[in-house]
Write a protein that holds these residues in place. Structure first.
Motif, PDB file in Angstrom:
ATOM      1  N   SER A 150      37.882  43.663  41.039  1.00  0.00           N
ATOM      2  CA  SER A 150      38.994  42.881  40.511  1.00  0.00           C
ATOM      3  C   SER A 150      39.249  43.265  39.061  1.00  0.00           C
ATOM      4  N   GLY A 152      41.608  42.494  35.612  1.00  0.00           N
ATOM      5  CA  GLY A 152      42.516  41.597  34.905  1.00  0.00           C
ATOM      6  C   GLY A 152      42.683  42.054  33.470  1.00  0.00           C
ATOM      7  N   ALA A 176      37.958  35.818  33.312  1.00  0.00           N
ATOM      8  CA  ALA A 176      37.260  36.254  34.523  1.00  0.00           C
ATOM      9  C   ALA A 176      37.059  35.138  35.535  1.00  0.00           C
ATOM     10  N   ASP A 179      39.071  35.873  38.445  1.00  0.00           N
ATOM     11  CA  ASP A 179      38.519  36.959  39.247  1.00  0.00           C
ATOM     12  C   ASP A 179      37.342  36.475  40.091  1.00  0.00           C
ATOM     13  N   SER A 182      38.640  34.608  43.001  1.00  0.00           N
ATOM     14  CA  SER A 182      39.188  35.540  43.990  1.00  0.00           C
ATOM     15  C   SER A 182      38.082  36.243  44.757  1.00  0.00           C
ATOM     16  N   VAL A 229      33.957  43.126  38.280  1.00  0.00           N
ATOM     17  CA  VAL A 229      35.061  42.463  37.594  1.00  0.00           C
ATOM     18  C   VAL A 229      35.270  43.146  36.247  1.00  0.00           C
ATOM     19  N   VAL A 231      37.709  42.663  32.893  1.00  0.00           N
ATOM     20  CA  VAL A 231      38.731  41.896  32.184  1.00  0.00           C
ATOM     21  C   VAL A 231      38.844  42.427  30.761  1.00  0.00           C
ATOM     22  N   ILE A 241      47.144  43.202  36.820  1.00  0.00           N
ATOM     23  CA  ILE A 241      46.248  42.412  37.669  1.00  0.00           C
ATOM     24  C   ILE A 241      46.181  43.072  39.038  1.00  0.00           C
ATOM     25  N   CYS A 243      43.418  44.018  42.638  1.00  0.00           N
ATOM     26  CA  CYS A 243      42.169  43.753  43.342  1.00  0.00           C
ATOM     27  C   CYS A 243      42.082  44.691  44.543  1.00  0.00           C
TER      28      CYS A 243
END
Length: 342
Positions: A150, A152, A176, A179, A182, A229, A231, A241, A243
């Motif tokens: 993911s 971001g 995060a 994320d 998600s 993740v 970010v 953004i 994923c």
């Protein structure tokens, strides 16, 4: 048709988004009141005929208001949620529910004692791409998910005042947390441990308040799946953004960078525009999550994103933040163990 009377507490960046969406786009709801200590912020909405309060407690005392949207400063969420629950209001709270696990549990306890609905603002769960990805995963289209990544990236850094972890929780808690929610949702599994590295190479001044501009976090899930993740607040090109979910039989890629479906092809190459920021990327998702909140209230159903999701995502953030500071892998049970009685 019955209409839910809604009040918005906090008219900062997110509060204005929620208040505007509620006033203009949510069928079955009406924006009745707003609360913010800033007279200038209140003026914009009082001009629309909305009741404006400087003190949110006055809004909570208004019997016309059946539900509240909590978009006050992050560090105040838990207190406002507790008081809203005690006032008997249904609650939609922007993430995170609180900055600490203790305050989160206190807020959840107040909600449970009052018996009021609570939904937390994880709007990606209402984004068409994320929703369709979860549907395909449930249908077995990519087989068993084994890995997820993911990303971001915000287009610029926040203010140093907001970046202070005492105010926002810092980069990991503030960004995060989306994320991590998600990841849990798409993998349909709980996060077991994390390892985080951070840097402040673009905005070194963030270190002065204890924050960073970039974080990379590796994740292991309870059933053995892996995740990552990323970010950052350094994407000067736009709001990015994305994923990716890798399964045994295929892969899903969620998200987009080009906002307008148009490419310019000339002697300089191929160019296109980029999503500028979150209102453009997730505008429809913000509307759908509020529609869901109102529908749940009208039909007496629990929201699909609730207290347990807020708590689990925060624990992952707190573990990653500890990992960042201690330079080691942190199991999420370490965060939980602090809350257990001796």
């Amino acid at each position: 048709m019955a209409r839910v009377g809604i009040g918005v507490i906090g008219l900062g960046r997110m509060g204005r988004v929620y208040a505007t969406h509620t006033a203009r786009q949510i069928e079955g709801a009406g924006l009745l009141a707003v609360a913010d200590p800033d007279p200038a912020a209140l003026a914009d909405f009082s001009a629309l005929g909305v009741q404006a309060f400087a003190d949110y407690r006055d809004l909570l005392a208004d019997p016309r208001v059946q539900a509240v949207i909590v978009a006050s400063p992050t560090s105040t969420h838990a207190e406002v949620v507790r008081e809203a629950a005690q006032a008997g209001k249904a609650i939609f709270c922007e993430k995170p529910l609180a900055l600490t696990l203790e305050a989160t549990d206190e807020a959840i306890g107040a909600v449970k004692r009052a018996g009021v609905p609570l939904q937390v603002g994880f709007m990606r769960r209402f984004d068409r791409g994320y929703v369709e990805a979860r549907r395909k995963i449930d249908a077995g289209v990519i087989g068993q998910p084994v890995m997820i990544r993911s990303i971001g990236r915000d287009p610029h850094r926040t203010s140093l005042e907001f970046a202070n972890p005492a105010v926002s929780g810092g980069l990991i808690v503030d960004m995060a947390i989306h994320d991590f929610d998600s990841l849990r949702w798409l993998m349909d599994d709980e996060i077991e441990r994390v390892y985080a590295e951070t840097a402040s190479l673009v905005y070194p001044e963030l270190a002065s308040v204890g924050d960073a501009d970039t974080a990379m976090i590796n994740v292991r899930f309870a059933r053995g799946g892996l995740g990552n993740v990323e970010v950052s607040r350094t994407a000067i090109y736009g709001y990015d953004i994305r994923c990716e979910v890798v399964g045994a039989l295929g892969t899903l890629e969620i998200g987009y960078l080009r906002e307008t479906p148009l490419l310019l092809l000339n002697r300089d190459g191929v160019t296109h525009d980029v999503v500028p920021h979150f209102p453009q990327r997730f505008g429809p998702a913000y509307t759908r999550q509020l529609e869901h909140f109102v529908e749940c209230l009208l039909h007496d159903r629990p929201p699909v994103v609730g207290a347990a999701d807020a708590r689990a995502a925060l624990i992952a953030c707190l573990a990653a933040t500890r990992s960042r500071h201690e330079g080691r892998v942190v199991c999420l049970r370490e965060i939980e163990d602090v809350m257990k009685p001796n």
